[in-house]
Write a protein that holds these residues in place. Structure first.
Motif, PDB file in Angstrom:
ATOM      1  N   ILE A 141       0.854  -1.189   0.000  1.00  0.00           N
ATOM      2  CA  ILE A 141       0.000   0.000   0.000  1.00  0.00           C
ATOM      3  C   ILE A 141       0.885   1.232   0.000  1.00  0.00           C
ATOM      4  O   ILE A 141       1.961   1.251   0.610  1.00  0.00           O
ATOM      5  CB  ILE A 141      -0.962   0.012   1.211  1.00  0.00           C
ATOM      6  N   VAL A 142       0.425   2.245  -0.708  1.00  0.00           N
ATOM      7  CA  VAL A 142       1.123   3.532  -0.744  1.00  0.00           C
ATOM      8  C   VAL A 142       0.201   4.592  -0.165  1.00  0.00           C
ATOM      9  O   VAL A 142      -0.938   4.753  -0.610  1.00  0.00           O
ATOM     10  CB  VAL A 142       1.531   3.925  -2.182  1.00  0.00           C
ATOM     11  N   LEU A 143       0.695   5.297   0.849  1.00  0.00           N
ATOM     12  CA  LEU A 143      -0.009   6.445   1.406  1.00  0.00           C
ATOM     13  C   LEU A 143       0.724   7.684   0.938  1.00  0.00           C
ATOM     14  O   LEU A 143       1.923   7.819   1.172  1.00  0.00           O
ATOM     15  CB  LEU A 143      -0.036   6.380   2.929  1.00  0.00           C
ATOM     16  N   ALA A 144       0.017   8.575   0.261  1.00  0.00           N
ATOM     17  CA  ALA A 144       0.658   9.762  -0.300  1.00  0.00           C
ATOM     18  C   ALA A 144      -0.078  11.030   0.103  1.00  0.00           C
ATOM     19  O   ALA A 144      -1.309  11.057   0.145  1.00  0.00           O
ATOM     20  CB  ALA A 144       0.729   9.662  -1.821  1.00  0.00           C
ATOM     21  N   ASP A 145       0.704  12.055   0.392  1.00  0.00           N
ATOM     22  CA  ASP A 145       0.166  13.364   0.761  1.00  0.00           C
ATOM     23  C   ASP A 145       0.945  14.411  -0.042  1.00  0.00           C
ATOM     24  O   ASP A 145       1.933  14.960   0.448  1.00  0.00           O
ATOM     25  CB  ASP A 145       0.333  13.581   2.271  1.00  0.00           C
ATOM     26  N   PRO A 146       0.525  14.664  -1.284  1.00  0.00           N
ATOM     27  CA  PRO A 146       1.270  15.609  -2.128  1.00  0.00           C
ATOM     28  C   PRO A 146       1.462  16.958  -1.441  1.00  0.00           C
ATOM     29  O   PRO A 146       0.539  17.454  -0.771  1.00  0.00           O
ATOM     30  CB  PRO A 146       0.368  15.745  -3.363  1.00  0.00           C
ATOM     31  N   PRO A 147       2.641  17.544  -1.576  1.00  0.00           N
ATOM     32  CA  PRO A 147       2.936  18.768  -0.827  1.00  0.00           C
ATOM     33  C   PRO A 147       2.143  19.992  -1.269  1.00  0.00           C
ATOM     34  O   PRO A 147       1.989  20.938  -0.482  1.00  0.00           O
ATOM     35  CB  PRO A 147       4.442  18.971  -1.072  1.00  0.00           C
ATOM     36  N   TYR A 148       1.633  19.981  -2.505  1.00  0.00           N
ATOM     37  CA  TYR A 148       0.929  21.164  -3.003  1.00  0.00           C
ATOM     38  C   TYR A 148      -0.424  20.787  -3.596  1.00  0.00           C
ATOM     39  O   TYR A 148      -0.586  19.698  -4.169  1.00  0.00           O
ATOM     40  CB  TYR A 148       1.775  21.894  -4.058  1.00  0.00           C
ATOM     41  N   LEU A 149      -1.384  21.682  -3.459  1.00  0.00           N
ATOM     42  CA  LEU A 149      -2.733  21.454  -3.982  1.00  0.00           C
ATOM     43  C   LEU A 149      -2.817  22.004  -5.403  1.00  0.00           C
ATOM     44  O   LEU A 149      -3.398  23.062  -5.657  1.00  0.00           O
ATOM     45  CB  LEU A 149      -3.772  22.119  -3.084  1.00  0.00           C
ATOM     46  N   SER A 150      -2.222  21.269  -6.308  1.00  0.00           N
ATOM     47  CA  SER A 150      -2.253  21.670  -7.714  1.00  0.00           C
ATOM     48  C   SER A 150      -2.338  20.417  -8.571  1.00  0.00           C
ATOM     49  O   SER A 150      -1.862  19.340  -8.181  1.00  0.00           O
ATOM     50  CB  SER A 150      -1.012  22.475  -8.088  1.00  0.00           C
ATOM     51  N   GLU A 151      -2.937  20.561  -9.734  1.00  0.00           N
ATOM     52  CA  GLU A 151      -3.049  19.421 -10.647  1.00  0.00           C
ATOM     53  C   GLU A 151      -1.667  18.953 -11.086  1.00  0.00           C
ATOM     54  O   GLU A 151      -1.422  17.748 -11.229  1.00  0.00           O
ATOM     55  CB  GLU A 151      -3.894  19.811 -11.861  1.00  0.00           C
ATOM     56  N   GLU A 152      -0.770  19.906 -11.292  1.00  0.00           N
ATOM     57  CA  GLU A 152       0.588  19.563 -11.721  1.00  0.00           C
ATOM     58  C   GLU A 152       1.284  18.684 -10.679  1.00  0.00           C
ATOM     59  O   GLU A 152       1.903  17.664 -11.010  1.00  0.00           O
ATOM     60  CB  GLU A 152       1.382  20.855 -11.952  1.00  0.00           C
ATOM     61  N   CYS A 153       1.180  19.071  -9.414  1.00  0.00           N
ATOM     62  CA  CYS A 153       1.817  18.304  -8.347  1.00  0.00           C
ATOM     63  C   CYS A 153       1.188  16.926  -8.208  1.00  0.00           C
ATOM     64  O   CYS A 153       1.890  15.913  -8.160  1.00  0.00           O
ATOM     65  CB  CYS A 153       1.722  19.077  -7.030  1.00  0.00           C
ATOM     66  N   LEU A 154      -0.125  16.874  -8.155  1.00  0.00           N
ATOM     67  CA  LEU A 154      -0.796  15.585  -7.978  1.00  0.00           C
ATOM     68  C   LEU A 154      -0.509  14.653  -9.152  1.00  0.00           C
ATOM     69  O   LEU A 154      -0.268  13.454  -8.954  1.00  0.00           O
ATOM     70  CB  LEU A 154      -2.301  15.795  -7.819  1.00  0.00           C
ATOM     71  N   GLY A 174      -6.199  17.964  -0.425  1.00  0.00           N
ATOM     72  CA  GLY A 174      -7.308  18.883  -0.274  1.00  0.00           C
ATOM     73  C   GLY A 174      -8.551  18.411  -1.006  1.00  0.00           C
ATOM     74  O   GLY A 174      -8.472  17.763  -2.061  1.00  0.00           O
ATOM     75  N   ALA A 175      -9.714  18.746  -0.452  1.00  0.00           N
ATOM     76  CA  ALA A 175     -10.986  18.362  -1.062  1.00  0.00           C
ATOM     77  C   ALA A 175     -11.108  18.913  -2.481  1.00  0.00           C
ATOM     78  O   ALA A 175     -11.769  18.305  -3.338  1.00  0.00           O
ATOM     79  CB  ALA A 175     -12.142  18.845  -0.192  1.00  0.00           C
ATOM     80  N   VAL A 180      -9.743  15.607  -9.823  1.00  0.00           N
ATOM     81  CA  VAL A 180      -8.467  15.222 -10.439  1.00  0.00           C
ATOM     82  C   VAL A 180      -8.017  13.862  -9.899  1.00  0.00           C
ATOM     83  O   VAL A 180      -7.564  13.000 -10.656  1.00  0.00           O
ATOM     84  CB  VAL A 180      -7.386  16.287 -10.171  1.00  0.00           C
ATOM     85  N   ALA A 181      -8.156  13.674  -8.580  1.00  0.00           N
ATOM     86  CA  ALA A 181      -7.761  12.404  -7.963  1.00  0.00           C
ATOM     87  C   ALA A 181      -8.576  11.243  -8.521  1.00  0.00           C
ATOM     88  O   ALA A 181      -8.037  10.161  -8.795  1.00  0.00           O
ATOM     89  CB  ALA A 181      -7.932  12.492  -6.450  1.00  0.00           C
TER      90      ALA A 181
END
Length: 217
Positions: A141-154, A174-175, A180-181
């Protein structure tokens, strides 16, 4: 000036013992005095807002650690991508089953290199720039928390997730990133509401691509 010792101040045996105890404690330093639980305490490494770091509350870190332990299974491998507070909770030895899994933390912040071989330097802008020792689809399993709320980052972090994961993904972001998610990972939003030590201006949510207890809380 008198040569007599009568004028020299003396300490009682009790005071001397207390002083010696204090000196022993301070001379040991953190490396010797910290227990494993202290070393991996959430917040032991301070947040750095310049790197968009916001640590989970202890309750949230515990809940997420319980979730990934359950989903990884006996002897499972867990990758925490930009989610050091969950990694720390896994290593504290206070969550049931944490001794039956292994975990690594992928982080840009090199302060976490203090965790030795569990630390993997990670720059989301180069999502597949990983050590040769990190094999594809090698984590349960991978748990990920991207550092920035942007489509590019995600989008870039998703490339890392897909490289690492055998299938299961727990995404915390972020909600506003929900659509995108869903497009990138086919995930569902959980009822569980993650909390941080500091109040964030953006609503934060968890998303999974498997049947999880977090879906309905």
């Amino acid at each position: 000036m008198s040569d007599s010792d009568d004028d020299v101040p003396t300490l009682s045996a009790h005071t001397l013992a207390a002083l010696q105890e204090f000196l022993n404690e301070t001379s040991c330093g953190p490396a010797h005095s910290m227990t494993p639980s202290d070393q991996f305490a959430v917040g032991e490494v301070e947040e750095d807002w310049r790197m968009s770091q916001f640590w989970y509350s202890d309750e949230t870190a515990t809940r997420l650690a319980e979730e990934v332990i359950r989903e990884a299974g006996e002897g499972g491998r867990i990758a925490c991508v930009s989610a050091p507070s969950v990694y720390q909770k896994l290593k504290q030895g206070v969550v049931d089953g944490s001794d039956r899994v292994s975990a690594v933390v992928l982080e840009y912040d090199r302060r976490f290199a203090a965790y030795g071989n569990d630390f993997i330097f990670y720059d989301y802008s180069e999502p597949l720039s990983l050590p040769a020792s990190v094999a594809p689809q090698s984590f349960d399993i991978v748990l990920a928390d991207p550092p920035y709320l942007s489509e590019e980052c995600l989008t870039k972090v998703v490339k890392t997730i897909k490289y690492l994961s055998k299938g299961k993904v727990l995404l915390c972001t972020g909600a506003i990133m929900e659509s995108v998610a869903k497009d990138l990972l086919d995930v569902k939003k959980c009822d569980f509401l993650p909390q941080h030590n500091r109040n964030l201006s953006n609503e934060f949510r968890c998303f999974v691509n498997y049947q999880s207890r977090l879906l309905s809380c």
